[in-house]
Scaffold this motif. Structure first.
Motif, PDB file in Angstrom:
ATOM      1  N   MET A 272      32.479  93.916  -5.004  1.00  0.00           N
ATOM      2  CA  MET A 272      32.201  92.506  -4.763  1.00  0.00           C
ATOM      3  C   MET A 272      30.742  92.228  -4.499  1.00  0.00           C
ATOM      4  N   SER A 273      29.892  93.007  -5.122  1.00  0.00           N
ATOM      5  CA  SER A 273      28.470  92.837  -4.881  1.00  0.00           C
ATOM      6  C   SER A 273      27.961  91.528  -5.458  1.00  0.00           C
TER       7      SER A 273
ATOM      8  N   ILE B  42      28.533  88.716  -4.504  1.00  0.00           N
ATOM      9  CA  ILE B  42      28.151  87.790  -3.439  1.00  0.00           C
ATOM     10  C   ILE B  42      26.673  87.954  -3.121  1.00  0.00           C
ATOM     11  N   GLY B  43      26.265  89.222  -3.080  1.00  0.00           N
ATOM     12  CA  GLY B  43      24.862  89.465  -2.795  1.00  0.00           C
ATOM     13  C   GLY B  43      23.960  89.011  -3.934  1.00  0.00           C
TER      14      GLY B  43
ATOM     15  N   ASP C  35      23.385  81.657   3.202  1.00  0.00           N
ATOM     16  CA  ASP C  35      22.921  82.477   4.316  1.00  0.00           C
ATOM     17  C   ASP C  35      21.680  81.843   4.925  1.00  0.00           C
TER      18      ASP C  35
ATOM     19  N   PRO D 228      18.874  83.701   6.766  1.00  0.00           N
ATOM     20  CA  PRO D 228      18.345  84.925   7.354  1.00  0.00           C
ATOM     21  C   PRO D 228      17.345  84.668   8.459  1.00  0.00           C
TER      22      PRO D 228
ATOM     23  N   GLU E 193      29.691  82.069  12.890  1.00  0.00           N
ATOM     24  CA  GLU E 193      30.749  82.964  12.444  1.00  0.00           C
ATOM     25  C   GLU E 193      31.719  83.262  13.570  1.00  0.00           C
TER      26      GLU E 193
ATOM     27  N   LYS F  26      36.305  82.245  13.714  1.00  0.00           N
ATOM     28  CA  LYS F  26      37.211  83.379  13.548  1.00  0.00           C
ATOM     29  C   LYS F  26      38.486  83.317  14.380  1.00  0.00           C
TER      30      LYS F  26
ATOM     31  N   LEU G 165      27.332  91.909  19.729  1.00  0.00           N
ATOM     32  CA  LEU G 165      26.248  91.492  18.843  1.00  0.00           C
ATOM     33  C   LEU G 165      24.965  91.217  19.617  1.00  0.00           C
TER      34      LEU G 165
ATOM     35  N   PHE H  35      30.620  93.957  11.676  1.00  0.00           N
ATOM     36  CA  PHE H  35      29.715  92.862  11.330  1.00  0.00           C
ATOM     37  C   PHE H  35      28.678  93.399  10.368  1.00  0.00           C
TER      38      PHE H  35
ATOM     39  N   LYS I 171      25.488  91.838   7.939  1.00  0.00           N
ATOM     40  CA  LYS I 171      24.724  90.715   7.432  1.00  0.00           C
ATOM     41  C   LYS I 171      23.357  91.229   7.012  1.00  0.00           C
ATOM     42  N   ASN I 172      22.932  90.823   5.849  1.00  0.00           N
ATOM     43  CA  ASN I 172      21.602  91.193   5.365  1.00  0.00           C
ATOM     44  C   ASN I 172      21.317  92.685   5.535  1.00  0.00           C
TER      45      ASN I 172
ATOM     46  N   HIS J 175      34.103  97.831   1.175  1.00  0.00           N
ATOM     47  CA  HIS J 175      33.962  96.394   0.963  1.00  0.00           C
ATOM     48  C   HIS J 175      32.502  96.014   1.144  1.00  0.00           C
ATOM     49  N   ASP J 176      31.866  95.700   0.044  1.00  0.00           N
ATOM     50  CA  ASP J 176      30.416  95.542   0.153  1.00  0.00           C
ATOM     51  C   ASP J 176      29.996  94.096   0.398  1.00  0.00           C
ATOM     52  N   GLN J 177      30.920  93.327   0.882  1.00  0.00           N
ATOM     53  CA  GLN J 177      30.644  91.920   1.140  1.00  0.00           C
ATOM     54  C   GLN J 177      30.159  91.763   2.585  1.00  0.00           C
TER      55      GLN J 177
ATOM     56  N   PHE K 282      32.151  89.361   8.947  1.00  0.00           N
ATOM     57  CA  PHE K 282      32.321  89.543  10.378  1.00  0.00           C
ATOM     58  C   PHE K 282      33.810  89.485  10.624  1.00  0.00           C
ATOM     59  N   HIS K 283      34.358  90.493  11.235  1.00  0.00           N
ATOM     60  CA  HIS K 283      35.760  90.350  11.578  1.00  0.00           C
ATOM     61  C   HIS K 283      36.125  91.238  12.747  1.00  0.00           C
TER      62      HIS K 283
ATOM     63  N   PHE L 207      42.483  94.297   2.352  1.00  0.00           N
ATOM     64  CA  PHE L 207      41.275  94.921   2.904  1.00  0.00           C
ATOM     65  C   PHE L 207      41.640  95.804   4.086  1.00  0.00           C
TER      66      PHE L 207
END
Lengths: 123, 178
Positions: free
Chosen positions: A1-2, A4-5, A82, A84, A94, A98, A112, B51, B53-54, B84-86, B89-90, B111
């Protein structure tokens, strides 16, 4: 699913936001092999609305975006641009999205290390 | 993604890191794969989170859970990292409900099923288990064997029993009169 990037990620103006969302919807639709017609039926829109929103010409409503994300089997956040440069606000968004209870959310925020635990009480 | 692909992905990680014996050092694997591990206590079922991101990956672990469960949590989150390369956050609450293949048609659950399959293979690799069974002539159905293996692989008894249950060939119907 790359993929998306590979899609555009930044959105510095309001119209950029809809362009990014549109491209991501289109990419997501390709991924699950739905036609514009099929997606339109699943989310209760016309095919031309899907065309327009994929082109960023239509300002999509939040509940519609949620329905589209469901139909594409994607988290709705993956359809959004996004930011950044604003990592902590991204994380905050996010965390909000959830379905976590306040204690779980506080735990995730501690992990985080974002230091916005107190501000999370306002949702 | 098929079960075989999931298993191969886990096997590849083990191979790259030169890990040939249990217990699998899952924390070291996480670090070598570039994930940050962070531990925080939580009173409840919540076991971990992932998580990304970037390009930054963070794995959160509930430090109040037993060590063996923490290891499974890390392995599960590494499944998300590797398979899963997306960006995502879960938060994970509990895993066993999603262990069965095809338990759900929802993509999100797929997943989770894949991440669980990855975790099981990473912590209890088939080749290592087969070797143990050959070497020690263990009986799959023997509870004591499962307990010894759980200790050896540093996993929970529950995880090992579930793992073994997938590896046991279904019993052939036997003729009672034979």
């Amino acid at each position: 699913m790359s993929w998306i990037g590979a899609s555009p990620t930044h959105a510095s103006t309001p119209s950029d936001v809809y362009t990014v969302v549109g491209k991501r919807v289109r990419a997501g639709r390709a991924q699950v092999r739905l036609t514009q017609d099929q997606l339109a039926q699943r989310v209760g829109l016309t095919r031309s609305s899907i065309t327009n929103l994929e082109l960023g010409r239509q300002k999509i409503q939040v509940h519609t975006l949620c329905a589209i994300a469901d139909a594409l089997r994607l988290p709705v956040t993956s359809l959004l641009p996004d930011k950044p440069t604003a990592v902590s606000s991204t994380i905050k968004d996010e965390l909000r999205g959830k379905h976590l209870d306040p204690a779980e959310r506080a735990w995730a925020a501690r992990i985080l290390n974002t230091g916005f635990r107190l501000t999370l009480q306002d949702d | 993604m098929t079960n075989v692909e999931v298993r191969q992905a886990a096997g590849k990680v083990l191979h790259q890191m030169g890990i040939v014996e249990p217990p699998v050092p899952v924390e070291r694997i996480a670090r070598q794969l570039g994930a940050q591990l962070r531990y925080e206590p939580f009173e409840g079922e919540l076991s971990g989170m992932f998580f990304r991101k970037n390009g930054e990956a963070i794995i959160g672990v509930n430090s109040l859970h037993p060590k063996v469960r923490q290891r499974f949590t890390i392995a599960h989150e590494l499944g998300h990292l590797v398979l899963h390369d997306q960006d995502k956050f879960h938060v994970d609450r509990s895993f066993p409900v999603l262990l069965r293949d095809g338990a759900s048609s929802k993509a999100v659950d797929q997943f989770e099923v894949a991440a669980n399959g990855f975790a099981a293979e990473l912590l209890m690799p088939l080749v290592m288990l087969q070797r143990d069974f050959r070497k020690e002539a263990l009986d799959f159905a023997d509870d004591e064997a499962a307990r010894r293996l759980a200790d050896r692989y540093n996993v929970s008894l529950q995880a090992m029993v579930i793992r073994l249950s997938y590896l046991i060939p279904s019993p052939k119907p036997q003729s009672r009169l034979a």
